[in-house]
Write an enzyme that holds these catalytic residues in place. Sequence first.
Site, PDB file in Angstrom:
ATOM      1  N   TRP A 356     -32.322 -32.361 -21.388  1.00  0.00           N
ATOM      2  CA  TRP A 356     -33.152 -32.841 -22.497  1.00  0.00           C
ATOM      3  C   TRP A 356     -33.055 -34.350 -22.672  1.00  0.00           C
ATOM      4  CZ3 TRP A 356     -31.382 -33.643 -28.012  1.00  0.00           C
ATOM      5  CH2 TRP A 356     -30.016 -33.976 -28.072  1.00  0.00           C
ATOM      6  N   GLU A 488     -22.688 -29.006 -28.637  1.00  0.00           N
ATOM      7  CA  GLU A 488     -22.209 -27.860 -27.854  1.00  0.00           C
ATOM      8  C   GLU A 488     -20.849 -27.347 -28.311  1.00  0.00           C
ATOM      9  OE1 GLU A 488     -22.540 -29.103 -23.774  1.00  0.00           O
ATOM     10  OE2 GLU A 488     -24.725 -29.016 -23.818  1.00  0.00           O
ATOM     11  N   GLN A 597     -21.255 -34.082 -30.730  1.00  0.00           N
ATOM     12  CA  GLN A 597     -22.220 -35.175 -30.701  1.00  0.00           C
ATOM     13  C   GLN A 597     -23.170 -35.044 -31.882  1.00  0.00           C
ATOM     14  OE1 GLN A 597     -23.478 -32.815 -27.222  1.00  0.00           O
ATOM     15  NE2 GLN A 597     -25.299 -34.082 -27.352  1.00  0.00           N
TER      16      GLN A 597
END
Lengths: 767, 767
Positions: A356, A488, A597
């Site tokens: 992405w 994640e 993140q």
Amino acid sequence: MDTNDAFQIHLQKLPRQDERAIETIYTLGNGHFGVRASNPLQGKSSHYKGQPGMFVNGFYDLTELSYGENYSYYAQNSQTICQLPDPRYIIFELDGKRSDETPFDVKLVDKNLDMRTGVLLEIFDIKSPTNKQFRLTLQSFASHADKHVFVVKYSVSALNFTGALTVIKQANYIDQPIQNTGDDMRAAQPNMALDRTFIKSKIPTMLISTRKSQLALIVGQQALSDNPMQVAVIDDLPCHSKTFDLTQGLTQSFSFAYAVSYPHPLLQTTLVESEFAETTEKQLANKSFKDLLTASTAKVDQFWQNSDVDLQGDATLAQGIRFNLFHLYQAAGTDGQTSIAAKGLTGPGYEGHYFWDAEMFMLPFFIYTQPEMAKQLLIYRFNKLPQAQQRAREMAVQSGVMFPWRTINGEEASSYFPAGTAQVHINADIAYAVDTYVRVTGDMDFLTNYGYEMIVKTARFWLSYGHWATDSAHAGKFVIDDVTGPDEYTAMVNNNYYTNRMAQNNLSIAVKYSKLLQHNHPEKLVALDVTQDEIDHFDYAADEMYLPFDRTLKIKMQDDVSTSKPVWPIDTTPRNQFPLLLHFHPLTIYHYQVNKQADTVMTDFLFPKDQDAEQLQRDFSYYEAITVHDSSLSRAIFGILAHRLHRASDAYRYFMETVMMDLTNSQGNTADGVHAANMGSTWLSLIYGFAGLGLEKQTFNLSPELPEAWTSLRFRINFHGRNLEITITQSAVSVKLMAGRALKFYVHHQEVEVTKKSLVNVFLKTN
Amino acid sequence: MDTNDAFQIHLQKLPRQDERAIETIYTLGNGHFGVRASNPLQGKSSHYKGQPGMFVNGFYDLTELSYGENYSYYAQNSQTICQLPDPRYIIFELDGKRSDETPFDVKLVDKNLDMRTGVLLEIFDIKSPTNKQFRLTLQSFASHADKHVFVVKYSVSALNFTGALTVIKQANYIDQPIQNTGDDMRAAQPNMALDRTFIKSKIPTMLISTRKSQLALIVGQQALSDNPMQVAVIDDLPCHSKTFDLTQGLTQSFSFAYAVSYPHPLLQTTLVESEFAETTEKQLANKSFKDLLTASTAKVDQFWQNSDVDLQGDATLAQGIRFNLFHLYQAAGTDGQTSIAAKGLTGPGYEGHYFWDAEMFMLPFFIYTQPEMAKQLLIYRFNKLPQAQQRAREMAVQSGVMFPWRTINGEEASSYFPAGTAQVHINADIAYAVDTYVRVTGDMDFLTNYGYEMIVKTARFWLSYGHWATDSAHAGKFVIDDVTGPDEYTAMVNNNYYTNRMAQNNLSIAVKYSKLLQHNHPEKLVALDVTQDEIDHFDYAADEMYLPFDRTLKIKMQDDVSTSKPVWPIDTTPRNQFPLLLHFHPLTIYHYQVNKQADTVMTDFLFPKDQDAEQLQRDFSYYEAITVHDSSLSRAIFGILAHRLHRASDAYRYFMETVMMDLTNSQGNTADGVHAANMGSTWLSLIYGFAGLGLEKQTFNLSPELPEAWTSLRFRINFHGRNLEITITQSAVSVKLMAGRALKFYVHHQEVEVTKKSLVNVFLKTN
């Protein structure tokens, strides 16, 4: 430091780092291939610990994925970019000793990359087993004029002797180790093999094919007219060879061009190889090093003319910025069949996959400064719609498409679905990128022929993957369950804010462009079976999209339950336990509030009008406290938001931590390739951050605020056919219309107009 | 059908099924090993498609697990039970042709298992390549008197000739294929190898060792005294051999015993093998087939005396029930080092792993009827506490233990953690089993020396893995996030009802037994560092455990959000798309409300006093509608609950679908081994279901209700040292105290008392 210096990457000025990181930093590429800057005598040099190789965009092999438990529709193959033999490789023969048989001692003296021309200069001092010393200077570049061509000029000068030196340049580099390791959790060996070598049209040529993906690639070698060299066959291998009589103190040079074909299906090789050799000979036989360099430099000039960002006030930073932009330029596929890998074409990391971040972190730079390149990158996704449709059906999604989380050939290559396939936000990311491209360029042909189909088919995915809630907490709302957001360290949640907000945008722009094309190109809607009823469904689902919000904390919630988990004890976790995913079981990490993140705050970044400053401040503070930035995609987003919050020192700190990442090897894994998305983030930080660029209806706004240390920031953008040069200083913004019609835009939300060939100056309030 | 027939499993009465399923059904075992009932000339028989082999409980090899992305603390090795050479294997030589070199035609004529004695009778008609026919009859049994011994008697009679027939029985069966396939998602090849063969104390012996787990096993072969046979060496292999002069119409017999050692570390082999051969020779040399059978049958008799369930009114069902109970008996480890694998010792399915079903579906049968065996099964878990403690630390759980989801050696072998390691309920399942054992047996020594430590350490896990909620939805409650319940079609959820309720029970019984031992054995608390403060914490967390409940539907919710997902379209899913996990990606399945098996309703089953009949009815109806029973553990639980709801026909239907599962191969995968947990479910269905047995404080209650078709149900249970024979008819319950002191208990919650050697009859109301 003069202007020129700001375009040089000089080895002596870099911090000391390992040889493999240096090879990455100095990799030359042109979107079609990348060549690592390795020891050209590698392999047989006793101290050599490097990782030589060439990577060709889109040339991969399939490697079978293995699972302890193998469930239905798991990705069955990974796609691994092939690490091809290094075209820089050369064999010297001196006093009867060959460097591929007896190690020659090779000492790297210096390297310098001139980003103005794209030429890498390297100096090696070499000592033969018989103690004869000579200096080898390499000048090399990847042609940006002819993407198939890589050029190297070798210069040798004897340091302590006078006598014969023989050069052998094999076409197949068969001595070179072919290796492939990754810096993430994956390791796969492609079954690539050198198929055969041959001489055709006087070009020593090799055919490399892959065993499982059944792709082939042809690489041919042509001696250039500077110092023509005969084709020979030595040890049954086609090569160029020549013996030079070296005189101490005098330099002899010779140049080669390498032609690297596009990957093609192995079955078509017979057709391709004839044409390839003929074309190569015709194009290159009478060319000199200088001829080829002149053509390439003209292209690099054009790149800088539109894409340079000139920062005054911090020379090191200015250089670092250009380094990042140059690497983006070197990484981006331009043929509509390839995109930008996470490591560009500089290393084997992440197996050469596209993620992405190509759309969300790198594409904006191209959209604003190289729109034709941006278009080709989006066309790559368009060309993979059939695979994305097939994947949606496999996942029992009855309508629309489902783009793969990681891929080269358009098929899903993610072997850990909770942090792979479940990141369905990639559908909305691609739609967002299409919308941005159209809004910035005004390219209605692209919208009609490519973009609209991508937006409609991704929008359809959401209607099928999400559903209308019936439970009291979400009653009447459109919800999206069982997804993983960008973070994640949290997986398989319901109503990830980022995903839902991006899906909402996907649906909204599907409505927007459907309405537009209903008038201009109604046949497109018919062709795609878009009915008014479907448009109404898109509209309704967008309106009623559920966006979780914590009413106590007054923050956007990362997902339905994110704020209720215990917070990971970040402060008391030893530094050597980061990144967490290398030290804790995923289930352990999922059990806590901890972000790898930027996730929810990505929506604050992407949708600035969603929230006021207070809301942004709350979101920022909350998520900053639980984010460990174990991903290189994280800090830039926090930095841009810090800028918006006028937290200048935070913005500056985050920026500084990202811009020099690869030049200083601050993540410790530059050896495996550059952090391309982080390089894209540099541009985002500068333009979206410090320059405060934001899209408005049919125009844009600038809300600049430079760090105190900076004198000025100058860059160009394209907008709806105009070319604008924007210069920001501590006290003013000046905008010059270099091409195109007059344009009204905003500075700090106040309208100004720039007209043809004029310069508009807006003075900024100083705090 | 006479009583004896109900203990026979006669091949002619079974439905036709594939050869491998037949081999599974007739497998003989004794908890130490299992031997599949394969063609004894297998391998070289041209039409043979079977899967011969012996499985030894606890004898496994490690096989490396492979992951596309390999994260921290993933299980790195699977443990795979070794499929060992078949001791039934025999070589015939006739007219110079050897059956291992030239295929002999083997036709299976008949099989019959006599569960009274444990003897399997098999008849094969064999034709040599020279067209000589003879009949081979096998009588074999796994000794329940000496767990190391497997016995086979071979009888041969010539059908169309008179002449010599040579028998060769090799000690190493080296011709046999060693294979291993599973019926789940996994396939692994253990690196087992035949190490060497030798003759010691006249015993042809083989040593088999594993490459990675470094275990060894010794198997020796002794000819029995019926027809003594000399040891020979043929083709360099130790063996027994003899040539018989067959006369048409006359039968000649010879018998062998196989001694199978316990698995031991390879390093100890030298010690073990000397003793093994001597002991084997001493024990077996002068024994006949009959001697060994008599000893074994005495043990089998004892088993039936305590464990038989005699159903009158449906002979087929009665036989099926006994078949299931006999297989449970054959499967259960008795040495405290082994447990019951999901497939018993009958096949390679699930790699021979032990799961939660050992405790939750199989152990109750042993607790009530063979408490000494139950104790050893629990001691197996006790012995694996160190590995479970290590695993907890790996998963950053600071206190207590974390039992593995699937294992042989006590380490986690699950390679798909969302449906493996995340099933943390196994901790509470083991604690529940310990509590049940103690409540039924009253075995305070076990509690003090083993059980209490297991309960405390599993309770500690919950305090560390769960946390006190601060969000408004759960405020002040103890919550447990990121777990997977028994239903593997839903993964990684918060507050799985089953898990939380079982954890609550785990904490409560930790309090209960802590209070008990504070008085009786305060030193145990000291040894385990159990303080009053910790007991209070257990108590408080149990009291405040969050149990999700849907206030609209008025049902227990499977997890925090389970009822809000769309329901899988079960009715419109084609039958060939089940089981869903073989046809859909896990992410697709997780996206819907669909249960693989009983999950939340397991708590209705296990904690009958938690809910009134109305609540049970609502839970039952809701979850029955979304459950597809793709797990063999599912139907029995729904059947037992249907019984409680007086839905007699539903209870009967569910029972009928489970009890004949392996005899009819209704799941189609009996070839890979029996469904041991389903066999345990048979007993649960009969005793907890139709007989309505439930524990009360220091006693029990019976609420029986027999299906109309049944005349009576008779079974025995042990309770606190008593032995009771319970006979249920349509109109009455009669209970006879076979041993032990008088006992007050309940029938339909009305107190009755049975005194020594007396019979108490309670007449039931007929509806």
